[in-house]
Design a protein around this motif. Sequence first.
Motif, PDB file in Angstrom:
ATOM      1  N   ARG A 127      10.576  10.367   2.673  1.00  0.00           N
ATOM      2  CA  ARG A 127      10.347   8.942   2.935  1.00  0.00           C
ATOM      3  C   ARG A 127      10.726   8.601   4.369  1.00  0.00           C
ATOM      4  O   ARG A 127      10.034   7.831   5.037  1.00  0.00           O
ATOM      5  CB  ARG A 127      11.169   8.085   1.961  1.00  0.00           C
ATOM      6  CG  ARG A 127      10.693   8.140   0.525  1.00  0.00           C
ATOM      7  CD  ARG A 127      11.651   7.405  -0.394  1.00  0.00           C
ATOM      8  NE  ARG A 127      11.333   7.661  -1.800  1.00  0.00           N
ATOM      9  CZ  ARG A 127      12.062   7.231  -2.822  1.00  0.00           C
ATOM     10  NH1 ARG A 127      13.160   6.532  -2.601  1.00  0.00           N
ATOM     11  NH2 ARG A 127      11.705   7.501  -4.061  1.00  0.00           N
ATOM     12  N   CYS A 128      11.831   9.163   4.823  1.00  0.00           N
ATOM     13  CA  CYS A 128      12.265   8.927   6.204  1.00  0.00           C
ATOM     14  C   CYS A 128      11.187   9.381   7.185  1.00  0.00           C
ATOM     15  O   CYS A 128      10.885   8.685   8.165  1.00  0.00           O
ATOM     16  CB  CYS A 128      13.571   9.660   6.474  1.00  0.00           C
ATOM     17  SG  CYS A 128      15.020   8.904   5.698  1.00  0.00           S
ATOM     18  N   ASP A 154       0.806  -1.215   0.000  1.00  0.00           N
ATOM     19  CA  ASP A 154       0.000   0.000   0.000  1.00  0.00           C
ATOM     20  C   ASP A 154       0.842   1.270   0.000  1.00  0.00           C
ATOM     21  O   ASP A 154       0.458   2.278  -0.609  1.00  0.00           O
ATOM     22  CB  ASP A 154      -0.932   0.020   1.220  1.00  0.00           C
ATOM     23  CG  ASP A 154      -2.018  -1.042   1.138  1.00  0.00           C
ATOM     24  OD1 ASP A 154      -2.405  -1.395   0.006  1.00  0.00           O
ATOM     25  OD2 ASP A 154      -2.461  -1.507   2.196  1.00  0.00           O
ATOM     26  N   ASN A 155       1.990   1.264   0.706  1.00  0.00           N
ATOM     27  CA  ASN A 155       2.747   2.513   0.798  1.00  0.00           C
ATOM     28  C   ASN A 155       3.918   2.621  -0.177  1.00  0.00           C
ATOM     29  O   ASN A 155       4.488   3.693  -0.345  1.00  0.00           O
ATOM     30  CB  ASN A 155       3.242   2.751   2.234  1.00  0.00           C
ATOM     31  CG  ASN A 155       4.256   1.721   2.722  1.00  0.00           C
ATOM     32  OD1 ASN A 155       4.927   1.063   1.942  1.00  0.00           O
ATOM     33  ND2 ASN A 155       4.359   1.585   4.041  1.00  0.00           N
ATOM     34  N   LEU A 156       4.272   1.536  -0.852  1.00  0.00           N
ATOM     35  CA  LEU A 156       5.424   1.577  -1.751  1.00  0.00           C
ATOM     36  C   LEU A 156       5.251   2.590  -2.880  1.00  0.00           C
ATOM     37  O   LEU A 156       6.157   3.367  -3.185  1.00  0.00           O
ATOM     38  CB  LEU A 156       5.693   0.187  -2.335  1.00  0.00           C
ATOM     39  CG  LEU A 156       6.639  -0.710  -1.538  1.00  0.00           C
ATOM     40  CD1 LEU A 156       6.685  -2.104  -2.146  1.00  0.00           C
ATOM     41  CD2 LEU A 156       8.040  -0.119  -1.489  1.00  0.00           C
ATOM     42  N   GLU A 157       4.086   2.579  -3.510  1.00  0.00           N
ATOM     43  CA  GLU A 157       3.877   3.484  -4.647  1.00  0.00           C
ATOM     44  C   GLU A 157       3.865   4.938  -4.189  1.00  0.00           C
ATOM     45  O   GLU A 157       4.396   5.819  -4.881  1.00  0.00           O
ATOM     46  CB  GLU A 157       2.567   3.139  -5.364  1.00  0.00           C
ATOM     47  CG  GLU A 157       2.441   3.774  -6.742  1.00  0.00           C
ATOM     48  CD  GLU A 157       3.553   3.385  -7.695  1.00  0.00           C
ATOM     49  OE1 GLU A 157       3.936   4.244  -8.531  1.00  0.00           O
ATOM     50  OE2 GLU A 157       4.053   2.245  -7.612  1.00  0.00           O
ATOM     51  N   PRO A 171      14.881   8.401  11.596  1.00  0.00           N
ATOM     52  CA  PRO A 171      15.656   9.633  11.762  1.00  0.00           C
ATOM     53  C   PRO A 171      16.699   9.729  10.639  1.00  0.00           C
ATOM     54  O   PRO A 171      17.390   8.743  10.367  1.00  0.00           O
ATOM     55  CB  PRO A 171      16.332   9.455  13.126  1.00  0.00           C
ATOM     56  CG  PRO A 171      15.479   8.449  13.844  1.00  0.00           C
ATOM     57  CD  PRO A 171      14.973   7.522  12.778  1.00  0.00           C
ATOM     58  N   PRO A 172      16.816  10.875   9.976  1.00  0.00           N
ATOM     59  CA  PRO A 172      17.774  10.990   8.863  1.00  0.00           C
ATOM     60  C   PRO A 172      19.194  10.597   9.231  1.00  0.00           C
ATOM     61  O   PRO A 172      19.918  10.051   8.388  1.00  0.00           O
ATOM     62  CB  PRO A 172      17.680  12.469   8.490  1.00  0.00           C
ATOM     63  CG  PRO A 172      16.289  12.867   8.876  1.00  0.00           C
ATOM     64  CD  PRO A 172      16.011  12.096  10.141  1.00  0.00           C
ATOM     65  N   LEU A 225       8.144  10.456  -3.334  1.00  0.00           N
ATOM     66  CA  LEU A 225       8.682  11.338  -2.303  1.00  0.00           C
ATOM     67  C   LEU A 225      10.211  11.394  -2.354  1.00  0.00           C
ATOM     68  O   LEU A 225      10.861  10.481  -2.865  1.00  0.00           O
ATOM     69  CB  LEU A 225       8.256  10.847  -0.912  1.00  0.00           C
ATOM     70  CG  LEU A 225       6.753  10.742  -0.639  1.00  0.00           C
ATOM     71  CD1 LEU A 225       6.524  10.201   0.762  1.00  0.00           C
ATOM     72  CD2 LEU A 225       6.074  12.096  -0.819  1.00  0.00           C
ATOM     73  N   SER A 226      10.766  12.461  -1.796  1.00  0.00           N
ATOM     74  CA  SER A 226      12.212  12.558  -1.648  1.00  0.00           C
ATOM     75  C   SER A 226      12.674  11.583  -0.565  1.00  0.00           C
ATOM     76  O   SER A 226      11.859  11.064   0.227  1.00  0.00           O
ATOM     77  CB  SER A 226      12.612  13.974  -1.256  1.00  0.00           C
ATOM     78  OG  SER A 226      12.176  14.253   0.069  1.00  0.00           O
TER      79      SER A 226
END
Length: 212
Positions: A52-53, A39-42, A59-60, A47-48
């Motif tokens: 996505r993080c 569901d969330n992959l697409e 945490p980046p 997103l950058s």
Amino acid sequence: MMTHVVFDFDGTLADSLGAIVQLYNALAEKSGYRPLTADNLEELRALSILDRCKRMGIPPYHLPSLAVQMGRNLRSAMTSIPFHEGIPELLRDLKARGMELFILSSNKEENIRAFLKHQAAEHLITGFHCSSSLFGKARMLRALMKANRLRPDQLVYVGDEHRDIVACKEAGVRVIAVRWGADADSRLREAGPDFLADTPADILACVSRWST
């Protein structure tokens, strides 16, 4: 005159998404990150990396260590990952036309070599430039050109992410973006590649035009 084609590995040459999702989710469960799902992959493809993080609760500053862990864990999956359809034919055709083929990737060189050995494709690749850094491809491209005494007009980079295109622009290198990889079409177009490929055959046609 164009003489070299430099490829990204994961998502561009190798259909490694399934293995990456499985390995990431195992790490996510231990670290408290959100899992990757159908569901969330697409949604994430558009997103950058930093966005996505945020969505995944990463945490980046965890990204470098996460990349290292993923690279280490991918080693055992290399014999189960296939090429994307049409890629072996593309590599053979480019080689037959006299092109030197390199792989520049944030995956580990030993992983890529294991993959190529399993696919009986080691002889097609001239060299490798690998680093676990997610944002160092411009530097890696410059290092590749310096090591091989290449001018920017002598190579083209083929990748599947927005950051690949940005790095190529920074290094003054032409870039072909592929639509079958990590980033959505909207992200690729936003970065402005020199060419967008729907199929590996499109890459061959584009390189043929640019190398004559």
